[in-house]
Design an enzyme around this catalytic site. Structure first.
Site, PDB file in Angstrom:
ATOM      1  N   TYR A 138       0.835  -1.217   0.000  1.00 47.60           N
ATOM      2  CA  TYR A 138       0.000   0.000   0.000  1.00 47.60           C
ATOM      3  C   TYR A 138       0.864   1.259   0.000  1.00 47.60           C
ATOM      4  O   TYR A 138       0.715   2.132  -0.845  1.00 47.60           O
ATOM      5  CB  TYR A 138      -0.910  -0.018   1.234  1.00 47.60           C
ATOM      6  CG  TYR A 138      -1.851   1.174   1.339  1.00 47.60           C
ATOM      7  CD1 TYR A 138      -3.060   1.185   0.644  1.00 47.60           C
ATOM      8  CD2 TYR A 138      -1.537   2.273   2.137  1.00 47.60           C
ATOM      9  CE1 TYR A 138      -3.921   2.271   0.745  1.00 47.60           C
ATOM     10  CE2 TYR A 138      -2.396   3.351   2.240  1.00 47.60           C
ATOM     11  CZ  TYR A 138      -3.587   3.342   1.551  1.00 47.60           C
ATOM     12  OH  TYR A 138      -4.449   4.419   1.652  1.00 47.60           O
TER      13      TYR A 138
ATOM     14  N   LYS B  61       1.291   4.009  -3.012  1.00 46.52           N
ATOM     15  CA  LYS B  61       0.871   5.411  -2.831  1.00 46.52           C
ATOM     16  C   LYS B  61       2.029   6.378  -3.133  1.00 46.52           C
ATOM     17  O   LYS B  61       1.795   7.483  -3.624  1.00 46.52           O
ATOM     18  CB  LYS B  61       0.328   5.631  -1.417  1.00 46.52           C
ATOM     19  CG  LYS B  61      -1.026   4.962  -1.171  1.00 46.52           C
ATOM     20  CD  LYS B  61      -2.099   5.450  -2.128  1.00 46.52           C
ATOM     21  CE  LYS B  61      -3.491   4.958  -1.740  1.00 46.52           C
ATOM     22  NZ  LYS B  61      -4.519   5.384  -2.718  1.00 46.52           N
TER      23      LYS B  61
END
Ligand code: NAD
Length: 241
Positions: free
Chosen positions: A154, A158
């Site tokens: 994640y 990002k």
């Protein structure tokens, strides 16, 4: 009023709940027509109903943003129906939680594909129009990594969203297309209410300067600002909230 979005056409991915739903409401209330895109069609339809009550024009569409053919289909369909795309909120995201050494390739690919694939399918139409605002949802996790963590895929994806903003932004501004991203801290949405995230969120929460989790309403003015002409001089910016 230079913050109005009347006559503008917008889409929001992951618009069926949480931050995306709040973006849909904010853009619609500012005057834009909004395509609400979600992998869960019924959630998008429920949000479309909410807008209808307020007399705001919208359409609900099903798409998995990790699939290029899905993204192409929605872009083509919006252009066929409404003639253009002025505002693209690439907001859909998923969060899986494994210790770094336990991160599977499947988790890695899935997270990256949702975060990063298809983000720029709208850029051709925007460049040919000579106008467009792309607003990506990154995360504060792209910048700082609060301990303890279990979000290798994640956080890394990002950070990629930020680079997908900073790289094309300056490249396209003289052709009328601006790219920015919003990096929220911890926002109270269904995303954070999983068994895996709850204990982490509890620990991280102690370090929030404002002393509470963000509400989706704390993010709404930012998306209108980035979508409107008042921010036309800006591009490639990562707005941390
Ligand atoms: P959420 O889980 O509440 O909502 C996400 C929505 O996206 C859901 O409606 C879901 O059905 C949809 N979706 C999931 N996968 C999809 C796919 N492949 N294609 C299309 N739609 C899909 O999440 P949220 O908290 O509203 O998060 C929205 C964005 O904000 C995400 O990119 C997330 O990473 C980011 N973000 C969230 C937080 C937070 O604390 N909630 C913090 C920083 C960044």
């Amino acid at each position: 009023d230079r913050l109005r979005l009347d006559c503008k056409v917008a889409y929001v991915t992951g618009g069926g709940q949480g931050i995306g739903r709040a973006f849909v409401h904010a853009l619609g209330e500012a005057g834009a027509k909004v395509a609400i895109i979600d992998i869960a069609l019924e959630k998008a339809q429920a949000v479309a109903k909410e807008l209808e009550v307020n007399g705001i024009k919208s359409v609900a569409m099903a798409a998995d943003v990790s699939k290029a053919e899905d993204v192409k289909r929605i872009v083509d369909s919006i252009v066929a129906n409404w003639g253009r795309i002025d505002i693209a909120c690439n907001n859909a995201g998923i969060n899986m939680n494994s210790a770094s050494e336990d991160t599977t390739l499947e988790e890695w690919d899935k997270t990256f594909n949702v975060s990063l694939r298809g983000l720029f399918m709208c850029c051709r139409i925007m460049l040919s129009q000579g106008y467009g605002k792309i607003i990506n949802t990154a995360s504060m996790a792209s910048l700082i990594v609060p301990h303890p963590q279990k979000q290798l895929a994640y956080n890394t994806s990002k950070a990629g969203v930020v680079k997908l903003t900073q790289t094309p932004g300056p490249e396209w501004i003289d052709r009328g297309v601006r790219v920015s991203c919003i990096s929220p801290g911890i926002v109270d949405t269904p995303l954070i209410h999983t068994d895996a995230l709850k204990p982490l969120v509890q620990r991280w929460s102690n370090n929030i300067p404002a002393g509470r989790l963000a509400r989706v309403t704390d993010l709404q003015a930012a998306v209108v600002y980035l979508a409107s002409e008042v921010s036309d001089y800006m591009t490639g910016h990562n707005l941390v909230i």
